[in-house]
Write a protein that holds these residues in place. Structure first.
Motif, mmCIF file in Angstrom:
data_model
loop_
_atom_site.group_PDB
_atom_site.id
_atom_site.type_symbol
_atom_site.label_atom_id
_atom_site.label_comp_id
_atom_site.label_asym_id
_atom_site.label_seq_id
_atom_site.Cartn_x
_atom_site.Cartn_y
_atom_site.Cartn_z
ATOM 1 N N ALA A 33 29.382 9.885 37.681
ATOM 2 C CA ALA A 33 30.378 9.033 39.555
ATOM 3 C C ALA A 33 29.454 10.182 40.716
ATOM 4 N N GLU A 34 29.402 11.870 39.979
ATOM 5 C CA GLU A 34 28.477 11.966 41.156
ATOM 6 C C GLU A 34 27.604 11.792 41.925
ATOM 7 N N ILE A 35 26.596 10.938 40.956
ATOM 8 C CA ILE A 35 25.764 10.084 40.962
ATOM 9 C C ILE A 35 25.178 9.554 41.933
ATOM 10 N N LEU A 36 26.625 8.057 40.753
ATOM 11 C CA LEU A 36 26.514 7.088 41.497
ATOM 12 C C LEU A 36 26.894 7.251 43.289
ATOM 13 N N GLY A 37 27.627 8.220 43.224
ATOM 14 C CA GLY A 37 27.739 8.493 45.099
ATOM 15 C C GLY A 37 26.959 8.657 45.943
ATOM 16 N N SER A 38 26.439 9.673 45.158
ATOM 17 C CA SER A 38 24.954 10.569 45.866
ATOM 18 C C SER A 38 23.273 8.800 46.182
ATOM 19 N N LEU A 39 23.597 7.924 44.874
ATOM 20 C CA LEU A 39 23.024 6.649 45.499
ATOM 21 C C LEU A 39 23.423 6.090 47.109
ATOM 22 N N HIS A 40 24.231 6.167 46.691
ATOM 23 C CA HIS A 40 24.777 5.488 47.041
ATOM 24 C C HIS A 40 24.787 5.505 48.623
ATOM 25 N N CYS A 46 18.451 5.089 52.750
ATOM 26 C CA CYS A 46 16.687 5.089 53.042
ATOM 27 C C CYS A 46 16.444 3.500 52.686
ATOM 28 N N GLY A 47 17.736 2.590 52.297
ATOM 29 C CA GLY A 47 16.615 0.991 51.829
ATOM 30 C C GLY A 47 16.649 0.629 50.879
ATOM 31 N N GLY A 48 14.996 0.117 51.257
ATOM 32 C CA GLY A 48 14.583 -0.807 49.203
ATOM 33 C C GLY A 48 15.394 -0.934 48.289
ATOM 34 N N GLU A 49 14.938 -0.990 47.138
ATOM 35 C CA GLU A 49 16.335 -2.655 45.855
ATOM 36 C C GLU A 49 17.157 -1.514 47.155
ATOM 37 N N SER A 50 18.226 -3.002 46.616
ATOM 38 C CA SER A 50 19.319 -3.698 47.220
ATOM 39 C C SER A 50 20.695 -3.237 45.914
ATOM 40 N N ARG A 51 20.975 -1.904 45.805
ATOM 41 C CA ARG A 51 22.254 -2.505 44.801
ATOM 42 C C ARG A 51 22.739 -1.392 45.376
ATOM 43 N N ASP A 52 24.649 -1.944 44.451
ATOM 44 C CA ASP A 52 25.855 -2.201 45.244
ATOM 45 C C ASP A 52 25.969 -0.910 44.404
ATOM 46 N N TRP A 53 26.139 0.901 44.479
ATOM 47 C CA TRP A 53 26.514 1.698 43.505
ATOM 48 C C TRP A 53 27.994 1.773 43.758
ATOM 49 N N ARG A 54 28.563 1.588 44.745
ATOM 50 C CA ARG A 54 30.161 1.658 44.721
ATOM 51 C C ARG A 54 30.351 0.352 44.063
ATOM 52 N N MET A 55 29.624 -0.218 43.108
ATOM 53 C CA MET A 55 30.382 -1.991 42.748
ATOM 54 C C MET A 55 30.212 -0.520 41.203
ATOM 55 N N GLU A 56 28.941 -0.456 41.290
ATOM 56 C CA GLU A 56 28.427 0.932 39.864
ATOM 57 C C GLU A 56 29.890 0.782 39.429
ATOM 58 N N MET A 57 30.129 2.051 40.573
ATOM 59 C CA MET A 57 31.702 3.026 40.272
ATOM 60 C C MET A 57 32.957 1.723 40.243
ATOM 61 N N TYR A 85 25.146 14.598 51.332
ATOM 62 C CA TYR A 85 23.916 14.138 51.564
ATOM 63 C C TYR A 85 24.197 13.809 52.705
ATOM 64 N N ALA A 86 25.509 13.461 52.772
ATOM 65 C CA ALA A 86 25.671 12.890 54.549
ATOM 66 C C ALA A 86 26.130 14.143 55.005
ATOM 67 N N ALA A 87 25.684 15.148 54.832
ATOM 68 C CA ALA A 87 26.181 16.174 55.275
ATOM 69 C C ALA A 87 24.746 16.734 55.581
ATOM 70 N N ASN A 88 23.826 16.617 55.178
ATOM 71 C CA ASN A 88 22.469 17.630 55.455
ATOM 72 C C ASN A 88 21.010 16.149 55.677
ATOM 73 N N TYR A 89 21.757 15.259 55.540
ATOM 74 C CA TYR A 89 20.573 13.479 55.621
ATOM 75 C C TYR A 89 21.256 12.234 56.604
ATOM 76 N N THR A 90 20.357 12.348 57.755
ATOM 77 C CA THR A 90 20.637 10.979 58.899
ATOM 78 C C THR A 90 19.350 10.594 59.357
ATOM 79 N N THR A 91 18.864 11.469 58.462
ATOM 80 C CA THR A 91 17.449 9.627 58.064
ATOM 81 C C THR A 91 16.781 9.827 56.790
ATOM 82 N N CYS A 92 15.929 8.927 56.555
ATOM 83 C CA CYS A 92 15.310 8.668 55.148
ATOM 84 C C CYS A 92 14.071 10.221 55.216
#
Length: 120
Positions: A33-40, A46-57, A85-92
């Motif tokens: 669950a934590e990994i899915l949140g980070s990936l979301h 970063c964009g890239g492949e469109s995955r809906d990690w929230r849907m996986e949760m 990650y939201a606390a530390n990253y504002t750009t990819c």
């Protein structure tokens, strides 16, 4: 990424009505669950492949059918991964992209281990 297919199929195989205290795979699912949140967060950043990690949760929650308390723990794990990650990253950045790859691998591994060990 095969993580999406692994999560969806694997969680349906290992869903059990066990209470959290009885579920030996609980720490692995909470980590997932934590990994899915980070990936979301990271994938959105970063964009890239469109995955809906929230849907996986949601798939994980649907498969587990957790009690309200257990559901809250899963959601807290997802949110914790997202906020870390939201606390530390504002750009990819290159490190954000590396984290996506590492988390995808770890998520696949956890899913394989849980379904291989506890799936029916």
């Amino acid at each position: 990424m095969r993580l999406v297919a692994c999560v969806s199929a694997g969680l349906l195989l290992c869903a059990t009505p066990l209470r959290a205290a009885e579920a030996p795979f609980e720490p692995s699912l909470l980590r997932l669950a934590e990994i899915l949140g980070s990936l979301h967060f990271l994938q959105t950043l970063c964009g890239g492949e469109s995955r809906d990690w929230r849907m996986e949760m949601e798939t994980l929650l649907d498969a587990e059918k957790p009690s309200a308390e257990r559901r809250a723990r899963f959601i807290a794990g997802f949110n914790s991964g997202y906020r870390a990650y939201a606390a530390n990253y504002t750009t990819c950045t290159p490190s954000a992209r590396a984290a996506i790859a590492l988390y995808a691998k770890e998520g696949e591994k956890l899913t394989r281990e849980v379904t291989g060990r506890f799936g029916n």
